[in-house]
Design a protein around this motif. Structure first.
Motif, short mmCIF file in Angstrom:
data_model
loop_
_atom_site.label_atom_id
_atom_site.label_comp_id
_atom_site.label_asym_id
_atom_site.label_seq_id
_atom_site.Cartn_x
_atom_site.Cartn_y
_atom_site.Cartn_z
N ARG A 1 52.61 63.56 58.43
CA ARG A 1 53.67 64.36 59.05
C ARG A 1 53.43 65.84 58.84
O ARG A 1 53.60 66.66 59.75
N CYS B 1 50.51 67.35 58.35
CA CYS B 1 49.37 67.77 59.18
C CYS B 1 49.78 67.93 60.64
O CYS B 1 49.44 68.92 61.29
N ARG B 2 50.48 66.97 61.14
CA ARG B 2 50.94 67.05 62.53
C ARG B 2 51.84 68.27 62.72
O ARG B 2 51.72 68.99 63.70
N GLY B 3 52.77 68.48 61.79
CA GLY B 3 53.68 69.60 61.91
C GLY B 3 52.95 70.94 61.95
O GLY B 3 53.26 71.81 62.78
N ASP C 1 49.71 71.45 62.75
CA ASP C 1 48.86 71.52 63.94
C ASP C 1 49.66 71.72 65.22
O ASP C 1 49.19 72.35 66.16
N ARG C 2 50.85 71.20 65.24
CA ARG C 2 51.70 71.28 66.45
C ARG C 2 52.73 72.39 66.36
O ARG C 2 53.56 72.52 67.24
N LEU C 3 52.71 73.20 65.30
CA LEU C 3 53.70 74.26 65.08
C LEU C 3 55.12 73.72 65.09
O LEU C 3 56.06 74.35 65.56
N ASP C 4 55.29 72.52 64.53
CA ASP C 4 56.59 71.87 64.43
C ASP C 4 57.05 72.03 62.97
O ASP C 4 56.77 71.18 62.13
N ARG D 1 51.17 81.07 64.48
CA ARG D 1 51.58 81.47 65.83
C ARG D 1 50.72 82.60 66.38
O ARG D 1 50.47 82.67 67.58
N GLY E 1 44.42 77.43 67.43
CA GLY E 1 45.04 76.26 66.85
C GLY E 1 44.40 75.86 65.54
O GLY E 1 43.52 76.54 65.02
N MET F 1 43.38 72.02 63.30
CA MET F 1 43.29 70.56 63.31
C MET F 1 43.01 70.11 61.89
O MET F 1 42.01 70.50 61.29
#
Length: 176
Positions: free
Chosen positions: A20, A22-24, A26-29, A64, A69, A71
């Motif tokens: 979670r 890592c995804r956050g 990488d996805r700017l979440d 940002r 990006g 990964m």
């Protein structure tokens, strides 16, 4: 109703915490990033040491502004369960790219380890304290470069963040 905990579900849930995060990133979440931590968590990254809120305030503008990006590629993951606390060590590679493309500080690959003190609180596993250990970095030209600021570094002795955390959580600090 809370699901029944087992060693298998605890390990799976802890692995999900890492993914979670890592995804956050990488996805700017940043809500997803935040969900990987307990609210009072502490984070140690290259160039940063502080609380979860301070970490988000530090990392978000950097990511940002990249116009590219990141990964995070997760590899080995080992969990030591210690009741309602755990030690999680995750090996991985983090790739960063941005503009200008020739800037090695924006375009690099690092070998990383996330050394996490995980805790079970309020019905969930989450990070209580994290050491983002940078093992190596190379620019796109393939040249190793030093870290851009002071921060956790790995070592092949008892001073490594993983071993320090193990001693602390196991109560053996005095014998080290």
């Amino acid at each position: 109703m809370e699901a029944e905990r087992s060693e298998w579900t605890d390990r799976r849930d802890i692995h999900d915490v890492v993914l979670r995060y890592c995804r956050g990133i990488d996805r700017l979440d940043f809500d997803l990033v935040r969900s990987a931590y307990h609210p009072d968590a502490i984070d140690h990254h290259t160039g940063f040491d502080g609380t979860l809120d301070e970490y988000i305030a530090w990392v978000e503008p950097k990511l940002r502004a990249r116009r590219g990006g990141t990964m995070h590629i997760v590899a080995n993951h080992l969990v030591e369960l210690l009741g309602d606390t755990a030690i999680s060590e995750t090996y991985g590679t983090s790739v960063h790219w941005g503009e200008p493309a020739g800037d090695p500080r924006l375009n690099f690959t690092s070998g990383v380890r996330f050394v996490d003190h995980m805790a079970w609180r309020d019905g969930r596993w989450a990070i209580a304290e994290r050491w983002a250990v940078r093992e190596w970095t190379r620019s796109d030209a393939g040249r190793l470069m030093p870290k851009e600021a002071a921060g956790p570094s790995g070592s092949r002795d008892g001073d490594d963040p993983l071993y320090r955390l193990q001693r602390t959580l196991r109560g053996t600090e005095a014998s080290a």
